[in-house]
Scaffold this motif. Sequence first.
Motif, PDB file in Angstrom:
ATOM      1  N   ARG A 172      12.350   3.035  -4.683  1.00 28.20           N
ATOM      2  CA  ARG A 172      11.606   2.422  -5.787  1.00 28.20           C
ATOM      3  C   ARG A 172      10.191   2.987  -5.820  1.00 28.20           C
ATOM      4  N   PRO A 173       9.468   2.824  -6.922  1.00 32.40           N
ATOM      5  CA  PRO A 173       8.076   3.254  -6.939  1.00 32.40           C
ATOM      6  C   PRO A 173       7.292   2.615  -5.795  1.00 32.40           C
ATOM      7  N   PRO A 174       6.447   3.382  -5.102  1.00 32.59           N
ATOM      8  CA  PRO A 174       5.684   2.830  -3.969  1.00 32.59           C
ATOM      9  C   PRO A 174       4.916   1.558  -4.299  1.00 32.59           C
ATOM     10  N   SER A 175       4.400   1.456  -5.504  1.00 28.63           N
ATOM     11  CA  SER A 175       3.620   0.271  -5.859  1.00 28.63           C
ATOM     12  C   SER A 175       4.445  -1.001  -5.758  1.00 28.63           C
ATOM     13  N   GLU A 176       5.741  -0.912  -5.975  1.00 35.39           N
ATOM     14  CA  GLU A 176       6.574  -2.113  -5.902  1.00 35.39           C
ATOM     15  C   GLU A 176       6.645  -2.638  -4.470  1.00 35.39           C
ATOM     16  N   TYR A 177       6.814  -1.730  -3.502  1.00 36.73           N
ATOM     17  CA  TYR A 177       6.822  -2.170  -2.105  1.00 36.73           C
ATOM     18  C   TYR A 177       5.481  -2.801  -1.741  1.00 36.73           C
ATOM     19  N   ILE A 178       4.395  -2.157  -2.171  1.00 33.01           N
ATOM     20  CA  ILE A 178       3.064  -2.640  -1.823  1.00 33.01           C
ATOM     21  C   ILE A 178       2.824  -4.031  -2.398  1.00 33.01           C
ATOM     22  N   ARG A 179       3.184  -4.232  -3.646  1.00 32.85           N
ATOM     23  CA  ARG A 179       2.911  -5.516  -4.279  1.00 32.85           C
ATOM     24  C   ARG A 179       3.811  -6.629  -3.751  1.00 32.85           C
ATOM     25  N   GLU A 180       4.979  -6.269  -3.222  1.00 31.60           N
ATOM     26  CA  GLU A 180       5.919  -7.285  -2.750  1.00 31.60           C
ATOM     27  C   GLU A 180       5.782  -7.595  -1.265  1.00 31.60           C
ATOM     28  N   GLN A 181       5.333  -6.636  -0.451  1.00 34.47           N
ATOM     29  CA  GLN A 181       5.403  -6.821   0.998  1.00 34.47           C
ATOM     30  C   GLN A 181       4.055  -6.712   1.707  1.00 34.47           C
ATOM     31  N   VAL A 182       2.962  -6.606   0.964  1.00 31.74           N
ATOM     32  CA  VAL A 182       1.650  -6.437   1.590  1.00 31.74           C
ATOM     33  C   VAL A 182       0.690  -7.525   1.125  1.00 31.74           C
ATOM     34  N   TRP A 183      -0.043  -8.074   2.101  1.00 32.03           N
ATOM     35  CA  TRP A 183      -1.140  -9.020   1.859  1.00 32.03           C
ATOM     36  C   TRP A 183      -2.432  -8.379   2.347  1.00 32.03           C
ATOM     37  N   TRP A 184      -3.577  -8.960   1.964  1.00 30.55           N
ATOM     38  CA  TRP A 184      -4.872  -8.352   2.255  1.00 30.55           C
ATOM     39  C   TRP A 184      -5.870  -9.425   2.676  1.00 30.55           C
ATOM     40  N   THR A 185      -6.523  -9.234   3.808  1.00 32.87           N
ATOM     41  CA  THR A 185      -7.655 -10.110   4.102  1.00 32.87           C
ATOM     42  C   THR A 185      -8.857  -9.629   3.290  1.00 32.87           C
ATOM     43  N   THR A 186      -9.735 -10.538   2.973  1.00 34.77           N
ATOM     44  CA  THR A 186     -10.784 -10.251   1.998  1.00 34.77           C
ATOM     45  C   THR A 186     -12.011  -9.571   2.579  1.00 34.77           C
ATOM     46  N   GLN A 187     -12.307  -9.810   3.839  1.00 35.94           N
ATOM     47  CA  GLN A 187     -13.526  -9.254   4.430  1.00 35.94           C
ATOM     48  C   GLN A 187     -13.269  -7.817   4.874  1.00 35.94           C
ATOM     49  N   PRO A 188     -14.146  -6.869   4.554  1.00 34.46           N
ATOM     50  CA  PRO A 188     -15.389  -6.999   3.794  1.00 34.46           C
ATOM     51  C   PRO A 188     -15.119  -7.051   2.291  1.00 34.46           C
ATOM     52  N   MET A 189     -15.547  -8.135   1.678  1.00 38.13           N
ATOM     53  CA  MET A 189     -15.269  -8.381   0.267  1.00 38.13           C
ATOM     54  C   MET A 189     -15.989  -7.364  -0.609  1.00 38.13           C
ATOM     55  N   GLU A 190     -15.251  -6.784  -1.547  1.00 41.49           N
ATOM     56  CA  GLU A 190     -15.877  -5.864  -2.490  1.00 41.49           C
ATOM     57  C   GLU A 190     -16.906  -6.594  -3.337  1.00 41.49           C
ATOM     58  N   ASP A 191     -17.976  -5.887  -3.701  1.00 35.68           N
ATOM     59  CA  ASP A 191     -19.072  -6.518  -4.446  1.00 35.68           C
ATOM     60  C   ASP A 191     -19.571  -5.551  -5.516  1.00 35.68           C
TER      61      ASP A 191
END
Length: 369
Positions: free
Chosen positions: A289-308
């Motif tokens: 499948r397109p790589p973005s589908e795996y990323i959006r379904e199986q990856v989470w992200w901690t926020t720090q360092p938060m983009e500003d």
Amino acid sequence: MNIQFRESSEAASPLAVKTAIADCDIHPARATRAELYPYLAKRWQHHLEVYGVHAYQGMMEGPPYPKAQPNASRRDAYPPEGGPQGSSLSFMQKQLLDPNNVQLGVLNPLNTGQGIRNHELSAALCSAINDWQIDKWTSKDKRLKASIVVGNEDGLSAAAEIRERAGDKNFVQVLLLSRNVEPLGQRRYWPIYQAAEEAGLPVGVHAFGFGGNPITPSGWPSYYIEEMVGHSQCQQSALASLVLEGVFERFPKLKMVMIEAGFGWAPSLAWRLDKVWQRLRSEVPHVKRPPSEYIREQVWWTTQPMEDPERREDLFDVIKWIGWDRLLFATDYPHWDYDEPSRVLPAGVSDDDREAFYLGNAKKLYGIS
């Protein structure tokens, strides 16, 4: 090292009075080197005293900048009873957990046995760290949950440690680092992913590591700031490897958490992967499948360092692509680049998204009722 540190008051923030939070990146420290000895066999205590450790370091320049050292933590985080920042539970409760209404705190120990060339010693140290997390932290404050630290360069040993801890409610994830001997998608690490999937545990990939290579593809940087900015590059390489080597296809129930490297780069990486995959997919038929589908379904992200970004709307656009349900709030306590809970989100966020961002997503991911 002349770093501009953030100072903070011990007084409760405006957010703390209203909002319960999960802090998904807390770094506990040992008060003394010998604090780990009760959890180590006499053989390994003797080994450490006589031989020390041999980590994967650069041939000329040595290890990466020591983020785990005291000079990279907040000056106001030294415990009154002494010891390095992050080594006192009572002071952590007073400075972080209580005033910020932390209902869930995920411990991510650094400076552990990961990255040691002696794999037996690495496994022993990681197991000791896991016992230490329970004894000193999670058994004394039920808000805190531990990460299973594993000697990641020996996949079979790491998998055995995961299976030994599986089902222990003190642990909510497995902890890896982003800089390893090989990219994280390589088969040597697959036993870790298999064991984590079987146990229903997310795998956290934290910035830093001890793989022996510089943070840039062309040599060692001159400055600490280059090292800090480079963590996002390492995470991108790690995530691309996981996708393209077929880890997510092979382990469809595996959940990954990218820790302490930001998240603003996620859409552009996924777009580039998708575009190139469309042209070269015959080289990687296992990526179905397109790589973005795996990323959006199986990856989470901690926020720090938060983009500003200058325009806060740009931040919302990035989050919209990732999904509000994929973000896990984190402070990075007690490090100098700590994110203050009350200052992270701007106005204009719905109550539902705010609750998910600060607490709900973490509780759902880690199975906390």
